[in-house]
Design a protein around this motif. Structure first.
Motif, PDB file in Angstrom:
ATOM      1  N   TYR A  59       5.001   3.857  -6.872  1.00 14.14           N
ATOM      2  CA  TYR A  59       5.415   2.628  -7.550  1.00 14.14           C
ATOM      3  C   TYR A  59       4.247   2.045  -8.341  1.00 14.14           C
ATOM      4  N   LYS A  60       4.535   1.479  -9.475  1.00 18.75           N
ATOM      5  CA  LYS A  60       3.533   0.784 -10.293  1.00 18.75           C
ATOM      6  C   LYS A  60       3.355  -0.627  -9.744  1.00 18.75           C
ATOM      7  N   TYR A  61       2.218  -1.230 -10.088  1.00 16.95           N
ATOM      8  CA  TYR A  61       1.920  -2.573  -9.597  1.00 16.95           C
ATOM      9  C   TYR A  61       3.037  -3.569  -9.944  1.00 16.95           C
ATOM     10  N   HIS A  62       3.483  -3.522 -11.192  1.00 16.56           N
ATOM     11  CA  HIS A  62       4.504  -4.497 -11.607  1.00 16.56           C
ATOM     12  C   HIS A  62       5.830  -4.260 -10.887  1.00 16.56           C
ATOM     13  N   GLU A  63       6.145  -3.013 -10.558  1.00 16.97           N
ATOM     14  CA  GLU A  63       7.373  -2.727  -9.814  1.00 16.97           C
ATOM     15  C   GLU A  63       7.295  -3.280  -8.385  1.00 16.97           C
ATOM     16  N   ILE A  64       6.120  -3.119  -7.779  1.00 19.16           N
ATOM     17  CA  ILE A  64       5.922  -3.647  -6.422  1.00 19.16           C
ATOM     18  C   ILE A  64       6.026  -5.165  -6.444  1.00 19.16           C
ATOM     19  N   ALA A  65       5.393  -5.766  -7.461  1.00 19.28           N
ATOM     20  CA  ALA A  65       5.416  -7.231  -7.580  1.00 19.28           C
ATOM     21  C   ALA A  65       6.847  -7.737  -7.729  1.00 19.28           C
ATOM     22  N   GLU A  66       7.637  -7.072  -8.551  1.00 18.17           N
ATOM     23  CA  GLU A  66       9.031  -7.477  -8.732  1.00 18.17           C
ATOM     24  C   GLU A  66       9.830  -7.315  -7.443  1.00 18.17           C
ATOM     25  N   HIS A  67       9.642  -6.183  -6.776  1.00 24.62           N
ATOM     26  CA  HIS A  67      10.401  -5.891  -5.561  1.00 24.62           C
ATOM     27  C   HIS A  67      10.070  -6.881  -4.441  1.00 24.62           C
ATOM     28  N   LEU A  68       8.771  -7.189  -4.281  1.00 22.67           N
ATOM     29  CA  LEU A  68       8.353  -8.084  -3.202  1.00 22.67           C
ATOM     30  C   LEU A  68       8.335  -9.550  -3.629  1.00 22.67           C
ATOM     31  N   LYS A  69       8.630  -9.772  -4.905  1.00 24.00           N
ATOM     32  CA  LYS A  69       8.628 -11.135  -5.458  1.00 24.00           C
ATOM     33  C   LYS A  69       7.278 -11.826  -5.238  1.00 24.00           C
ATOM     34  N   LEU A  70       6.229 -11.107  -5.635  1.00 26.38           N
ATOM     35  CA  LEU A  70       4.859 -11.597  -5.529  1.00 26.38           C
ATOM     36  C   LEU A  70       4.190 -11.507  -6.892  1.00 26.38           C
ATOM     37  N   PRO A  71       3.137 -12.307  -7.129  1.00 29.64           N
ATOM     38  CA  PRO A  71       2.360 -12.137  -8.361  1.00 29.64           C
ATOM     39  C   PRO A  71       1.640 -10.783  -8.333  1.00 29.64           C
ATOM     40  N   ILE A  72       1.435 -10.218  -9.496  1.00 25.73           N
ATOM     41  CA  ILE A  72       0.824  -8.882  -9.580  1.00 25.73           C
ATOM     42  C   ILE A  72      -0.594  -8.889  -9.012  1.00 25.73           C
ATOM     43  N   THR A 110      -1.681 -10.631  -6.504  1.00 26.49           N
ATOM     44  CA  THR A 110      -1.553 -10.598  -5.042  1.00 26.49           C
ATOM     45  C   THR A 110      -1.270  -9.176  -4.570  1.00 26.49           C
ATOM     46  N   VAL A 111      -0.431  -8.467  -5.306  1.00 26.95           N
ATOM     47  CA  VAL A 111      -0.112  -7.080  -4.955  1.00 26.95           C
ATOM     48  C   VAL A 111      -1.373  -6.220  -5.018  1.00 26.95           C
ATOM     49  N   LYS A 112      -2.142  -6.340  -6.097  1.00 25.29           N
ATOM     50  CA  LYS A 112      -3.378  -5.559  -6.237  1.00 25.29           C
ATOM     51  C   LYS A 112      -4.363  -5.901  -5.125  1.00 25.29           C
ATOM     52  N   ASN A 113      -4.468  -7.191  -4.809  1.00 25.61           N
ATOM     53  CA  ASN A 113      -5.371  -7.643  -3.763  1.00 25.61           C
ATOM     54  C   ASN A 113      -4.970  -7.055  -2.412  1.00 25.61           C
ATOM     55  N   ARG A 114      -3.695  -7.067  -2.099  1.00 23.11           N
ATOM     56  CA  ARG A 114      -3.229  -6.553  -0.809  1.00 23.11           C
ATOM     57  C   ARG A 114      -3.446  -5.045  -0.700  1.00 23.11           C
ATOM     58  N   ILE A 115      -3.233  -4.328  -1.788  1.00 27.27           N
ATOM     59  CA  ILE A 115      -3.467  -2.879  -1.782  1.00 27.27           C
ATOM     60  C   ILE A 115      -4.959  -2.601  -1.574  1.00 27.27           C
ATOM     61  N   PHE A 116      -5.799  -3.358  -2.250  1.00 22.04           N
ATOM     62  CA  PHE A 116      -7.244  -3.200  -2.108  1.00 22.04           C
ATOM     63  C   PHE A 116      -7.668  -3.439  -0.662  1.00 22.04           C
ATOM     64  N   HIS A 117      -7.189  -4.535  -0.060  1.00 20.00           N
ATOM     65  CA  HIS A 117      -7.578  -4.862   1.310  1.00 20.00           C
ATOM     66  C   HIS A 117      -6.994  -3.863   2.309  1.00 20.00           C
ATOM     67  N   ALA A 118      -5.823  -3.336   2.024  1.00 17.43           N
ATOM     68  CA  ALA A 118      -5.256  -2.299   2.895  1.00 17.43           C
ATOM     69  C   ALA A 118      -6.139  -1.053   2.864  1.00 17.43           C
ATOM     70  N   PHE A 125       0.831  -1.203   0.000  1.00 11.88           N
ATOM     71  CA  PHE A 125       0.000   0.000   0.000  1.00 11.88           C
ATOM     72  C   PHE A 125       0.868   1.256   0.000  1.00 11.88           C
ATOM     73  N   LYS A 126       1.846   1.305   0.898  1.00  8.99           N
ATOM     74  CA  LYS A 126       2.714   2.484   0.969  1.00  8.99           C
ATOM     75  C   LYS A 126       3.551   2.639  -0.299  1.00  8.99           C
ATOM     76  N   MET A 127       4.006   1.524  -0.851  1.00  9.91           N
ATOM     77  CA  MET A 127       4.770   1.607  -2.098  1.00  9.91           C
ATOM     78  C   MET A 127       3.897   2.179  -3.216  1.00  9.91           C
ATOM     79  N   HIS A 128       2.639   1.724  -3.269  1.00 14.11           N
ATOM     80  CA  HIS A 128       1.726   2.197  -4.316  1.00 14.11           C
ATOM     81  C   HIS A 128       1.419   3.686  -4.141  1.00 14.11           C
TER      82      HIS A 128
END
Length: 167
Positions: free
Chosen positions: A132-145, A147-155, A125-128
């Protein structure tokens, strides 16, 4: 349709476009700007115009969408015009409550609520929110994109629940 034919038909539509702007605005300057923006976009996207399409309808659609986009943009900006003779004051409406004396307490309370979100949601959430773009966050955290969108939504949802008293 050749480029010359297109330009001629577009030029002949200018008075019709001008009269159509009255559906959106009564301000002469804004009306002329809207016609100019419409013609510029029509010329820019000339290659997207299909010959079997009604030019007048196509232009009206461009104009309507341009007006709506400009309206939304002006709402987001929330600026007021400068009426001074020199035009050196830009009056930006201040809708933030943090400028009041008790605002710093509210600000700290808001951030306390934001920071109370669990880290697996808070970090993406803070990165977004910092750009940061979704794909950048996914690469940095080594997560599927996804999952990143889902976590930002839930945050966001969790933070909104905690901040219901600050509306």
């Amino acid at each position: 349709m050749t480029a010359i034919d297109f330009d001629q038909q577009l030029a002949s539509m200018r008075p019709t476009l001008r009269s159509f702007t009255h559906r959106f605005t009564r301000d002469r300057e804004e009306s002329l700007d809207l016609v100019q923006d419409t013609i510029l976009k029509a010329l820019t996207y000339r290659k997207k115009f299909r010959e079997d399409t009604n030019l007048k309808g196509w232009l009206f659609t461009i104009m309507r969408n341009t007006y709506i986009n400009n309206y939304r943009k002006s709402k987001r900006e929330r600026t007021s015009t400068d009426s001074t003779k020199e035009l050196y004051h830009l009056n930006v409406e201040d809708i933030h409550t943090f400028n009041r004396p008790e605002g710093s307490i509210e600000f700290k309370e808001v951030w306390r609520n934001v920071n109370s979100v669990k880290d697996e949601l808070l970090i993406p959430f803070k990165m977004h929110t910092t750009g940061y773009k979704y794909h950048e966050i996914a690469e940095h955290l080594k997560l599927p994109i996804g999952t990143v969108k889902n976590r930002i939504f839930h945050a966001r949802k969790e933070i909104q629940k905690k901040l219901t008293g600050y509306e």
